[in-house]
Design a protein around this motif. Structure first.
Motif, PDB file in Angstrom:
ATOM      1  N   ARG A 364      -4.478  -2.772  -8.536  1.00 19.86           N
ATOM      2  CA  ARG A 364      -4.431  -4.296  -8.544  1.00 19.86           C
ATOM      3  C   ARG A 364      -2.983  -4.828  -8.834  1.00 19.86           C
ATOM      4  NH1 ARG A 364      -8.245  -5.536 -13.204  1.00 19.86           N
ATOM      5  NH2 ARG A 364      -7.640  -7.534 -12.767  1.00 19.86           N
ATOM      6  N   SER A 365      -2.061  -4.269  -8.223  1.00 19.10           N
ATOM      7  CA  SER A 365      -0.541  -4.669  -8.377  1.00 19.10           C
ATOM      8  C   SER A 365      -0.271  -4.933  -6.936  1.00 19.10           C
ATOM      9  CB  SER A 365       0.316  -3.430  -8.826  1.00 19.10           C
ATOM     10  OG  SER A 365       0.025  -2.539  -8.101  1.00 19.10           O
ATOM     11  N   GLN A 366      -0.999  -4.931  -5.971  1.00 25.14           N
ATOM     12  CA  GLN A 366      -0.559  -5.480  -4.509  1.00 25.14           C
ATOM     13  C   GLN A 366      -1.685  -6.218  -4.057  1.00 25.14           C
ATOM     14  OE1 GLN A 366       1.022  -1.809  -2.814  1.00 25.14           O
ATOM     15  NE2 GLN A 366       3.103  -2.790  -2.945  1.00 25.14           N
ATOM     16  N   VAL A 367      -1.316  -7.204  -3.111  1.00 26.45           N
ATOM     17  CA  VAL A 367      -2.202  -7.613  -2.268  1.00 26.45           C
ATOM     18  C   VAL A 367      -1.914  -7.629  -0.794  1.00 26.45           C
ATOM     19  CG1 VAL A 367      -3.516  -9.935  -1.441  1.00 26.45           C
ATOM     20  CG2 VAL A 367      -3.258  -9.274  -4.023  1.00 26.45           C
ATOM     21  N   ARG A 368      -2.485  -7.214   0.046  1.00 28.93           N
ATOM     22  CA  ARG A 368      -2.320  -6.764   1.476  1.00 28.93           C
ATOM     23  C   ARG A 368      -3.076  -8.103   2.289  1.00 28.93           C
ATOM     24  NH1 ARG A 368      -4.340  -4.140   6.187  1.00 28.93           N
ATOM     25  NH2 ARG A 368      -2.486  -3.438   7.625  1.00 28.93           N
ATOM     26  N   VAL A 369      -2.248  -8.736   3.143  1.00 30.31           N
ATOM     27  CA  VAL A 369      -2.733  -9.991   4.000  1.00 30.31           C
ATOM     28  C   VAL A 369      -2.491  -9.825   5.276  1.00 30.31           C
ATOM     29  CG1 VAL A 369      -2.630 -12.387   4.274  1.00 30.31           C
ATOM     30  CG2 VAL A 369      -2.430 -11.568   1.793  1.00 30.31           C
ATOM     31  N   THR A 370      -3.285 -10.085   6.084  1.00 31.30           N
ATOM     32  CA  THR A 370      -3.432  -9.904   7.460  1.00 31.30           C
ATOM     33  C   THR A 370      -3.905 -10.998   8.067  1.00 31.30           C
ATOM     34  OG1 THR A 370      -5.466  -8.682   8.079  1.00 31.30           O
ATOM     35  CG2 THR A 370      -3.425  -7.582   7.242  1.00 31.30           C
ATOM     36  N   ASN A 371      -3.944 -11.174   9.626  1.00 31.81           N
ATOM     37  CA  ASN A 371      -4.793 -12.138  10.302  1.00 31.81           C
ATOM     38  C   ASN A 371      -6.247 -11.591  10.217  1.00 31.81           C
ATOM     39  OD1 ASN A 371      -4.848 -10.178  12.244  1.00 31.81           O
ATOM     40  ND2 ASN A 371      -3.039 -11.436  13.468  1.00 31.81           N
ATOM     41  N   ARG A 372      -7.236 -12.359  10.960  1.00 23.12           N
ATOM     42  CA  ARG A 372      -8.422 -11.892  11.054  1.00 23.12           C
ATOM     43  C   ARG A 372      -8.777 -10.442  11.533  1.00 23.12           C
ATOM     44  NH1 ARG A 372     -13.489 -14.271   9.079  1.00 23.12           N
ATOM     45  NH2 ARG A 372     -15.078 -12.853   9.481  1.00 23.12           N
ATOM     46  N   ALA A 373      -7.826 -10.284  12.795  1.00 24.87           N
ATOM     47  CA  ALA A 373      -8.142  -9.112  13.334  1.00 24.87           C
ATOM     48  C   ALA A 373      -7.387  -7.799  12.696  1.00 24.87           C
ATOM     49  CB  ALA A 373      -7.289  -9.057  14.660  1.00 24.87           C
ATOM     50  N   GLY A 374      -6.638  -8.152  11.394  1.00 22.07           N
ATOM     51  CA  GLY A 374      -6.073  -7.127  10.692  1.00 22.07           C
ATOM     52  C   GLY A 374      -4.523  -6.814  11.220  1.00 22.07           C
ATOM     53  N   SER A 375      -4.032  -7.490  11.928  1.00 21.91           N
ATOM     54  CA  SER A 375      -2.694  -7.252  12.253  1.00 21.91           C
ATOM     55  C   SER A 375      -1.811  -8.236  11.585  1.00 21.91           C
ATOM     56  CB  SER A 375      -2.626  -7.498  13.938  1.00 21.91           C
ATOM     57  OG  SER A 375      -2.978  -8.609  14.267  1.00 21.91           O
ATOM     58  N   ALA A 376      -0.384  -8.134  11.597  1.00 23.84           N
ATOM     59  CA  ALA A 376       0.700  -8.722  11.182  1.00 23.84           C
ATOM     60  C   ALA A 376       0.501  -8.745   9.777  1.00 23.84           C
ATOM     61  CB  ALA A 376       0.702 -10.391  11.564  1.00 23.84           C
ATOM     62  N   PRO A 377       0.604  -7.306   8.935  1.00 21.65           N
ATOM     63  CA  PRO A 377       0.257  -7.353   7.471  1.00 21.65           C
ATOM     64  C   PRO A 377       1.894  -7.972   6.831  1.00 21.65           C
ATOM     65  CG  PRO A 377       0.905  -5.477   8.526  1.00 21.65           C
ATOM     66  CD  PRO A 377       0.924  -6.133   9.510  1.00 21.65           C
ATOM     67  N   ARG A 378       1.319  -8.320   5.309  1.00 27.13           N
ATOM     68  CA  ARG A 378       2.417  -8.794   4.576  1.00 27.13           C
ATOM     69  C   ARG A 378       1.807  -8.185   3.162  1.00 27.13           C
ATOM     70  NH1 ARG A 378      -0.304 -12.504   7.329  1.00 27.13           N
ATOM     71  NH2 ARG A 378      -0.106 -14.251   5.817  1.00 27.13           N
ATOM     72  N   VAL A 379       2.674  -7.864   2.339  1.00 28.17           N
ATOM     73  CA  VAL A 379       2.158  -7.436   1.045  1.00 28.17           C
ATOM     74  C   VAL A 379       3.037  -8.252  -0.033  1.00 28.17           C
ATOM     75  CG1 VAL A 379       2.101  -5.340  -0.592  1.00 28.17           C
ATOM     76  CG2 VAL A 379       1.725  -4.963   2.056  1.00 28.17           C
ATOM     77  N   TYR A 380       2.036  -8.690  -0.951  1.00 30.62           N
ATOM     78  CA  TYR A 380       2.789  -9.492  -2.069  1.00 30.62           C
ATOM     79  C   TYR A 380       2.340  -8.549  -3.494  1.00 30.62           C
ATOM     80  CZ  TYR A 380       2.865 -12.919   1.371  1.00 30.62           C
ATOM     81  OH  TYR A 380       2.899 -13.719   2.632  1.00 30.62           O
ATOM     82  N   GLY A 381       3.335  -8.463  -4.212  1.00 29.95           N
ATOM     83  CA  GLY A 381       3.396  -7.841  -5.560  1.00 29.95           C
ATOM     84  C   GLY A 381       2.663  -8.575  -6.683  1.00 29.95           C
ATOM     85  N   GLY A 382       2.242  -7.933  -7.795  1.00 32.62           N
ATOM     86  CA  GLY A 382       1.956  -8.842  -8.945  1.00 32.62           C
ATOM     87  C   GLY A 382       1.268  -7.846 -10.022  1.00 32.62           C
ATOM     88  N   SER A 383       0.425  -8.215 -10.630  1.00 35.32           N
ATOM     89  CA  SER A 383      -0.410  -7.395 -11.930  1.00 35.32           C
ATOM     90  C   SER A 383      -1.531  -8.149 -12.191  1.00 35.32           C
ATOM     91  CB  SER A 383       0.632  -7.592 -13.051  1.00 35.32           C
ATOM     92  OG  SER A 383       0.188  -6.694 -14.226  1.00 35.32           O
ATOM     93  N   GLN A 384      -2.316  -7.070 -12.314  1.00 35.28           N
ATOM     94  CA  GLN A 384      -3.884  -7.411 -12.599  1.00 35.28           C
ATOM     95  C   GLN A 384      -4.350  -8.622 -11.761  1.00 35.28           C
ATOM     96  OE1 GLN A 384      -4.570  -7.569 -16.976  1.00 35.28           O
ATOM     97  NE2 GLN A 384      -2.582  -6.971 -17.068  1.00 35.28           N
ATOM     98  N   PHE A 385      -4.292  -8.521 -10.412  1.00 41.30           N
ATOM     99  CA  PHE A 385      -4.997  -9.359  -9.496  1.00 41.30           C
ATOM    100  C   PHE A 385      -6.388  -9.557  -9.675  1.00 41.30           C
ATOM    101  CE2 PHE A 385      -0.905  -8.791  -6.933  1.00 41.30           C
ATOM    102  CZ  PHE A 385      -0.700 -10.189  -6.698  1.00 41.30           C
ATOM    103  N   VAL A 386      -6.934 -10.926  -9.518  1.00 39.33           N
ATOM    104  CA  VAL A 386      -8.471 -11.067  -9.469  1.00 39.33           C
ATOM    105  C   VAL A 386      -8.617 -11.345  -7.984  1.00 39.33           C
ATOM    106  CG1 VAL A 386      -8.381 -11.956 -11.893  1.00 39.33           C
ATOM    107  CG2 VAL A 386      -8.245 -13.502  -9.830  1.00 39.33           C
ATOM    108  N   THR A 387      -9.799 -11.335  -7.686  1.00 39.08           N
ATOM    109  CA  THR A 387     -10.100 -11.672  -6.350  1.00 39.08           C
ATOM    110  C   THR A 387      -9.481 -13.196  -5.677  1.00 39.08           C
ATOM    111  OG1 THR A 387     -12.332 -10.882  -6.536  1.00 39.08           O
ATOM    112  CG2 THR A 387     -11.938 -12.101  -4.622  1.00 39.08           C
ATOM    113  N   PRO A 388      -8.666 -12.822  -4.684  1.00 43.98           N
ATOM    114  CA  PRO A 388      -7.966 -14.017  -4.117  1.00 43.98           C
ATOM    115  C   PRO A 388      -9.011 -15.071  -3.329  1.00 43.98           C
ATOM    116  CG  PRO A 388      -7.144 -11.923  -3.201  1.00 43.98           C
ATOM    117  CD  PRO A 388      -8.356 -11.693  -3.927  1.00 43.98           C
ATOM    118  N   ARG A 389      -8.385 -16.160  -3.014  1.00 42.46           N
ATOM    119  CA  ARG A 389      -9.380 -17.251  -2.377  1.00 42.46           C
ATOM    120  C   ARG A 389      -8.565 -17.845  -1.140  1.00 42.46           C
ATOM    121  NH1 ARG A 389     -14.302 -15.723  -3.630  1.00 42.46           N
ATOM    122  NH2 ARG A 389     -14.397 -15.449  -6.120  1.00 42.46           N
ATOM    123  N   TRP A 390      -9.091 -18.100  -0.079  1.00 41.90           N
ATOM    124  CA  TRP A 390      -8.782 -18.811   0.900  1.00 41.90           C
ATOM    125  C   TRP A 390      -9.191 -20.498   0.742  1.00 41.90           C
ATOM    126  CZ3 TRP A 390      -4.970 -17.014   4.294  1.00 41.90           C
ATOM    127  CH2 TRP A 390      -4.908 -15.683   4.299  1.00 41.90           C
TER     128      TRP A 390
END
Length: 572
Positions: A364-390
């Motif tokens: 729970r120290s990183q969040v991996r974000v992509t488009n719906r197909a799963g490509s163009a990934p980005r990673v954001y760091g942090g600590s104790q992430f809860v479930t993200p929301r769009w």
């Protein structure tokens, strides 16, 4: 004349009364054809009896405020002439239970009424407080005892109340019988989203008038999150009559000089607010000599202006199974299309929408974000992430906890920014959820459920979160709060049976002890809740064994026969 019209409009706001109300007569029962489940009893209380004691006068006064359809005329008859003239019954409503009226005691104070009324006495009324409604009908839950003191004096040899309380007093039974929850609709600052504001109003023939009058009062004085395009209450004409399914809403103000955008927003507020009156099929809205039209027609359909409301796209339920993101539809579990449905890369929580997929990775120290197909990934760091929301604008909300404080960051167009969140920073947030319309947020934290607003600028930039307000949740250890609508939350909490789904309105007015009127969950230690599409909404929950439980409409809870699922969530 203007003052008399204003008093009439404000009166129906609070009490939803109707014309030609009798001042005495028997209790009668009539058919309930409005669909709100209100009591069918109509009650016209008696006038003061000659020779009544001070205690009897106070009891009669309390009873007179329980008239339905509501009238303050009989209650005013229990007051001295000058008290009746100065009484402010429209200042709000107080709801009480277990009233006790004391015996009178001598009042040696100065004559409060200014009349030569002879002897004066004091009678006290004690009760348990339940709630207060302000002039607009907004509900505040109350607890504890209340004491009111009534000074009485004689008028023509009869005892009358010289010091009435401001507003109306109604019993909890009366409130439950005749008042119902409704929403009035404001806009956010950019004018893109309608924001429902919960109120309580008395049902009856004047409900449409009550709703529009409440709406015309506008946002609260300290509200910097919402705005209104509706003219002020003083401009609203006497009532909102309904004929052949068409409601006529008239204001004194001329709309001809207003922009087309302002006229559209005004129409949307009125029509969304009046949608709650079952017999209305269309609205004729006029200001001065101007009639606002929709597609050139003077009567606007009651289902118009849908684009300003919450998104109508379907809500789906997702989870993680065998290191794959899966979509859950009733009894079927299938991998998500795209790379996430093949390899979730160890994600433990996930957020899915048309805008993309975000997965909280192991630890729970990183969040991996992509488009719906799963490509163009980005990673954001942090600590104790809860479930993200769009959100509905494609913005990703990341909530984590750093240095002992909660943090909220927004990811828009690959740019991440921290958001001012006020006192939310001091809560240990375990779940975070955005309302369907995007105007509010909810969290579970420190054994409670909290709700706050999202403030946006005129150009639709998210500025801040208002301070979270605790809801009056009586059930033990609430978790997994999710939005059932823009003004109601569902959550899991302990009960005498097991952990169940509970509902509560965001004003804490109703539903806390109610498990939603559906079947009860077995005692399986449910830990995560998600709501799917449908009306009523389908419900899903996972338990301590990572099984998925599903409750279809008008059905019973049962296990979805599939692999183990974790990270249960909802999305688009």
């Amino acid at each position: 004349m203007r003052r008399r019209l204003l008093v009439a409009v404000v009166g129906v706001l609070l009490v939803g009364g109707c014309g030609s109300i009798p001042t005495s007569g028997p209790v009668t029962r009539v058919a309930d054809d409005k669909g709100f489940g209100e009591s069918t009893v109509r009650y016209a209380p008696a006038l003061p009896v000659p020779g009544a004691s001070p205690q009897e006068i106070v009891l009669g006064y309390l009873d007179a405020m329980l008239a339905f359809p509501v009238s303050t005329g009989t209650a005013s008859a229990f007051l001295t002439p000058s008290a009746a003239k100065g009484w402010r019954p429209l200042d709000g409503v107080r709801v009480y239970s277990r009233p006790k009226v004391s015996a009178p005691v001598a009042d040696r104070s100065t004559d409060v009424d200014g009349d030569d009324a002879g002897d004066r006495v004091v009678v006290r009324m004690s009760s348990s407080q339940i709630a207060r409604l302000d002039q607009q009908g907004r509900y505040t839950r109350m607890r504890g005892d209340s004491d009111l003191t009534y000074g009485l004096q004689q008028v023509d040899g009869e005892w009358r109340i010289a010091t009435p309380q401001a507003g109306l007093l109604v019993s909890s039974k009366y409130f439950n019988d005749y008042f119902r929850p409704f929403n009035i609709f404001m806009f956010d600052n950019p004018g893109r989203r309608l924001i429902p504001v919960p109120v309580y109003l008395a049902v009856g023939d004047q409900l449409a008038t009550s709703l529009v009058a409440s709406l015309a009062r506008g946002p609260a004085v300290d509200d910097d999150v919402t705005r209104t395009y509706v003219p002020k209450l003083e401009s609203l004409r006497t009532s909102v009559p309904i004929s052949d399914g068409v409601a006529d809403v008239e204001f004194d103000e001329e709309f001809r000089t207003e922009s087309e955008s302002t006229q559209d927003h005004l129409s949307a507020q009125i029509i969304w607010t009046l949608r709650q009156v079952p017999e209305i099929e269309g609205v004729r809205l006029s200001g001065g000599a101007t009639v606002l039209t929709r597609n050139g027609l003077p009567v606007q359909p009651i289902d118009s202006w849908g684009a300003f409301g919450p998104s109508t796209s379907g809500t789906h339920v997702y989870g993680i199974s065998d290191d794959k993101v899966v979509q859950i539809d009733e009894d079927r579990i299938a991998p998500l299309t795209g790379d996430w449905g093949k390899d979730a890369r160890g994600a433990v929580r996930v957020a899915v929408s048309d805008s993309g997929v975000a997965g909280v990775l192991q630890g729970r120290s990183q969040v991996r974000v992509t488009n719906r197909a799963g490509s163009a990934p980005r990673v954001y760091g942090g600590s104790q992430f809860v479930t993200p929301r769009w959100d509905r604008d494609g913005v990703l909300w990341l909530v984590d906890r750093v240095g002992g404080s909660t943090r909220v960051r927004l990811v828009r167009d690959d740019v991440i920014t921290a958001l001012p969140i006020g006192s939310l920073a001091g809560l240990n947030v375990t779940t975070f959820s955005l309302s369907p319309g995007g105007s509010r947020y909810a969290v579970t934290a420190d054994g409670g459920v909290y709700v706050g607003m999202i403030q946006r600028s005129d150009d639709n930039q998210i500025l801040r979160l208002t301070d979270p307000q605790p809801l009056a949740v009586d059930a033990a250890t609430p978790t997994s709060a999710v939005w059932a609508s823009d003004t109601q939350l569902a959550y899991l909490s302990g009960s005498k049976i097991s952990r169940q789904v509970h509902y509560i309105r965001i004003d804490s007015s109703a539903g806390d002890s109610d498990v939603g009127g559906g079947a009860l969950l077995p005692d399986v230690g449910a830990d995560v809740l998600a709501l799917g599409a449908g009306d009523p909404q389908t419900r899903y929950a996972t338990d301590t064994k990572d099984r998925v439980w599903y409750l279809p409409p008008d059905g019973t809870w049962h296990v979805v026969k599939s692999a183990e699922v974790t990270g249960l969530t909802y999305g688009r």
